[in-house]
Design a protein around this motif. Structure first.
Motif, mmCIF file in Angstrom:
data_model
loop_
_atom_site.group_PDB
_atom_site.id
_atom_site.type_symbol
_atom_site.label_atom_id
_atom_site.label_comp_id
_atom_site.label_asym_id
_atom_site.label_seq_id
_atom_site.Cartn_x
_atom_site.Cartn_y
_atom_site.Cartn_z
ATOM 1 N N GLY A 12 -39.377 -21.284 -27.270
ATOM 2 C CA GLY A 12 -38.059 -20.899 -26.807
ATOM 3 C C GLY A 12 -37.239 -22.158 -26.580
ATOM 4 O O GLY A 12 -37.592 -23.241 -27.039
ATOM 5 N N ARG A 26 -36.731 -23.371 -30.031
ATOM 6 C CA ARG A 26 -36.043 -22.294 -30.757
ATOM 7 C C ARG A 26 -34.976 -21.678 -29.860
ATOM 8 O O ARG A 26 -35.248 -21.319 -28.716
ATOM 9 N N ARG A 28 -32.502 -18.529 -29.445
ATOM 10 C CA ARG A 28 -32.199 -17.179 -29.899
ATOM 11 C C ARG A 28 -30.689 -16.982 -29.983
ATOM 12 O O ARG A 28 -29.943 -17.390 -29.082
ATOM 13 N N ARG A 59 -35.330 -14.520 -38.266
ATOM 14 C CA ARG A 59 -34.749 -13.596 -37.298
ATOM 15 C C ARG A 59 -33.382 -14.076 -36.825
ATOM 16 O O ARG A 59 -32.920 -13.710 -35.748
ATOM 17 N N SER A 61 -32.364 -17.025 -35.874
ATOM 18 C CA SER A 61 -32.342 -18.030 -34.805
ATOM 19 C C SER A 61 -32.241 -19.422 -35.417
ATOM 20 O O SER A 61 -32.329 -19.594 -36.631
ATOM 21 N N GLU A 93 -35.034 -15.669 -22.101
ATOM 22 C CA GLU A 93 -34.518 -16.352 -23.290
ATOM 23 C C GLU A 93 -35.389 -16.170 -24.524
ATOM 24 O O GLU A 93 -34.892 -16.183 -25.642
ATOM 25 N N ARG A 94 -36.689 -15.921 -24.368
ATOM 26 C CA ARG A 94 -37.550 -15.740 -25.542
ATOM 27 C C ARG A 94 -37.510 -14.324 -26.095
ATOM 28 O O ARG A 94 -37.977 -14.084 -27.214
ATOM 29 N N ARG A 96 -34.695 -12.327 -26.380
ATOM 30 C CA ARG A 96 -33.366 -11.917 -26.848
ATOM 31 C C ARG A 96 -33.326 -11.941 -28.386
ATOM 32 O O ARG A 96 -32.437 -12.525 -28.987
ATOM 33 N N ASN A 97 -34.317 -11.280 -28.994
ATOM 34 C CA ASN A 97 -34.439 -11.278 -30.454
ATOM 35 C C ASN A 97 -33.743 -10.048 -31.026
ATOM 36 O O ASN A 97 -34.314 -8.957 -31.049
ATOM 37 N N ASP A 121 -27.913 -7.177 -25.685
ATOM 38 C CA ASP A 121 -28.307 -8.460 -25.113
ATOM 39 C C ASP A 121 -28.174 -8.436 -23.594
ATOM 40 O O ASP A 121 -29.069 -8.881 -22.862
ATOM 41 N N TRP A 138 -38.875 -7.801 -31.585
ATOM 42 C CA TRP A 138 -37.450 -7.905 -31.918
ATOM 43 C C TRP A 138 -36.819 -6.555 -32.174
ATOM 44 O O TRP A 138 -37.496 -5.556 -32.399
#
Length: 386
Positions: A12, A26, A28, A59, A61, A93-94, A96-97, A121, A138
């Motif tokens: 994340g 990463r 998102r 995805r 990101s 935060e991880r 929110r795919n 979201d 996701w």
């Protein structure tokens, strides 16, 4: 698939993954949406602290790799990201795919689903239970054109012909459940919360033996079981918008966007969308600005030709970034694409080069080539890919 851990190791913005070439971060981007200012900040982070490039994911990101992993560096990059508005929730935060039809509300489609992305979201961030999802879970929101439903997200909705109702999907399969458009977001949250509650060590909905356990409070009113065709190409080229303006769709070779190229994109000062096919849309342009932008961006490596073999070639990180990889698959993928450009193309088949059996990030359709000591062999499609 038997899991030994209840959480995956997906990186994340705050939880980094240690790769062979340094730490990986990463960010998102729900719906793939970001502003030019936000892209400029990520380009700055990649140039100052990372490998000098951003990576587009399947995805929608963006990743920065090659970080030194020091707490001071992690904090500095997280600060940049937060100040740019890309880290609205440290706890969520991880998860929110969210992928959505990238051109929705601008060109084509049966409904404008952009407000749904923002609503979903916000709902994810507001639900403490959803921190129990993994970084691989996701959501998909398809505006009816059938571009993202075939990507088989864990839970999704697909706008129906009327534009007022949606089909509910699980692992890319139509459940037969129909709800109104106004219930689309709450339905996805209900299903995701139920999965978080019962998942145990399962990371994805596809790992459940029986999906109906997620749907106990809903009733099917249509036949179930249909799947949408998997799309392997994002929109590229000159795309007329409904409002008379223009969107430019650019393929990013192998999904690697040099920071300097990202700076040129940001300088256009237009809304941007990162798609699940590792392309980028520059939106809401006048024809004059679109023409100038295309003339600047094409010579520095972005691809606007829908017939380019780069649209049918991708690769995992490979060596030296991944210590599991048998070889430098990106170099081989690049050589393949350049050869295809002079030898008649790819035949319309997507070719994915991967360095090991995990085949990270591979599409559901096309040819996946696994590196071996003797070259490459095709991946067996005998079962679902994790």
């Amino acid at each position: 698939m038997a899991r030994t851990r209840d959480q995956d190791a997906c990186p994340g913005a705050l939880t980094l993954h240690q790769a062979a070439d340094g730490a990986l971060l990463r960010v998102r981007l729900p719906g793939g949406v970001l502003s030019s200012t936000q892209l400029a900040v990520l380009a700055q982070a990649a140039a100052e602290f990372g490998s000098g490039s951003l990576e587009l994911t399947s995805r929608g990101s963006l990743q920065v790799r090659g970080l030194d992993g020091a707490p001071a560096t992690t904090a500095a990059v997280a600060g940049l990201i937060a100040d740019a508005g890309l880290l609205p929730s440290a706890t969520h935060e991880r998860v929110r795919n969210i992928v959505a039809s990238p051109l929705s509300g601008r060109a084509g489609g049966l409904a404008d689903v952009r407000p749904w992305v923002a609503e979903l979201d916000a709902a994810i961030q507001a639900d403490p239970a959803l921190t129990g999802l993994t970084g691989r879970f996701w959501f998909s929101i398809d505006d009816g054109r059938g571009d993202v439903s075939g990507l088989r997200a864990d839970v999704g909705v697909h706008v129906l012909e009327s534009g007022d109702d949606v089909a509910v999907l699980l692992a890319g399969t139509d459940t037969g459940i129909r709800v109104s458009a106004t219930e689309a977001v709450s339905t996805m949250i209900t299903v995701a919360s139920r999965f978080a509650e019962i998942r145990e060590k399962r990371w994805r909905v596809a790992e459940l033996d029986d999906h109906t356990v997620l749907l106990e409070e809903f009733s099917a009113t249509a036949p179930a079981g249909a799947r949408f065709e998997t799309t392997t190409r994002g929109p590229v080229g000159w795309i007329p918008q409904n409002d008379g303006r223009v969107a430019l769709g650019a393929a990013v070779p192998l999904g690697i966007l040099p920071a300097r190229t990202a700076e040129f994109l940001a300088a256009i000062e237009a809304p941007l969308v990162i798609t699940p096919w590792r392309t980028v849309l520059v939106c809401d342009l006048s024809e004059d600005i679109a023409d100038v932008s295309l003339r600047v961006l094409a010579p520095i490596g972005l691809v606007f030709d829908e017939n380019s073999p780069w649209l049918d070639v991708s690769a995992c990180t490979g060596s030296p970034g991944c210590d599991r990889s048998a070889t430098d698959v990106r170099a081989d993928a690049e050589a393949f694409a350049r050869a295809a450009a002079t030898e008649g193309g790819t035949g319309g088949v997507h070719h994915r080069f991967v360095g090991c059996e995990r085949a990270c990030g591979s599409p559901l359709r096309g040819e996946v080539l696994i590196a071996t000591a003797d070259g490459y062999r095709p991946l067996s499609r005998s079962g679902p890919h994790p």
